[in-house]
Design a protein around this motif. Sequence first.
Motif: not given
Length: 277
Positions: A207, A210, A217, A221, A245, A249, A253
């Motif tokens: 994170i 990102s 990220a 998504k 994934s 996210p 984000m």
Amino acid sequence: MTAIIKITFREALGRKVVLISLILAAAFLGLYGTGVHFVAGDLARHPNPMLAQVIYPQLLSFGLYFGGFIVSFLAIFSAVGAISSEIESGIIQTIIPKPVRRYEIVLGKFLGTGLFLALYAALFFTVIYLLIHLKTGMELTGQWNALALFAMQPVVLLAVTLCGSTLLPTIANGVVMFMLYAVSIIGGMVEQIGWLINNVTLQQTGILASLIMPVDALYRKIVHLLMNPTANPLQALQQMGPFGSMSEPSVWMVVYAVLYVIFFTGMAVYLFGRKDI
């Protein structure tokens, strides 16, 4: 500013790096399409619905992941010397004395190059989407939102690269941008491993990466938008691996990525406005 946008767009089309990128993209899509064709043909001759529900999403995420590489590299190469190379060559001296404000130069370059990159990325996404949809028959959801996010990836890189171009020499800026992009990619993989083994430290590390560079990220998504994993019982298998994934996210984000672009574009305007040329 309109004139600068048009000039920048035409320059982007005429660069050799674009030709090279198109050749690489054609080679990649040719190999990728061949692979999808033979995989789909084999599964059609020997039906295995469970295997297909695992393999087809992996093929899709693989194509989008490495397609993102090509688009991202083009974004960096297109903007790495947008300001610095013109300062180093002295070309900027012929532009500034004219009745064009400095912020118009930066914004014109950003909008012209950004439009080109967004169109290039959208076309790339569309080809991959059609290959998967037509060859495998996968029903994909959220394709328009996914297309918008895929086109946004190079724009994020463009904003920070353009900002770097006002601070650093061209070569140094290129090195820094590739390192930032690598941080994003590696951070994304680390985060996926963290979710797979339920390691909070790895998740938080991903994170953080990102937040430093949100490109990966956005890709994660996109995967969730297209595959709609909540409606598929094979979600875990589909989302495993470096191209999947395990955790979607949040929309925040995406908001962060938009603010990221605005911030670094604004910084580029501010820094160039104060730069002694």
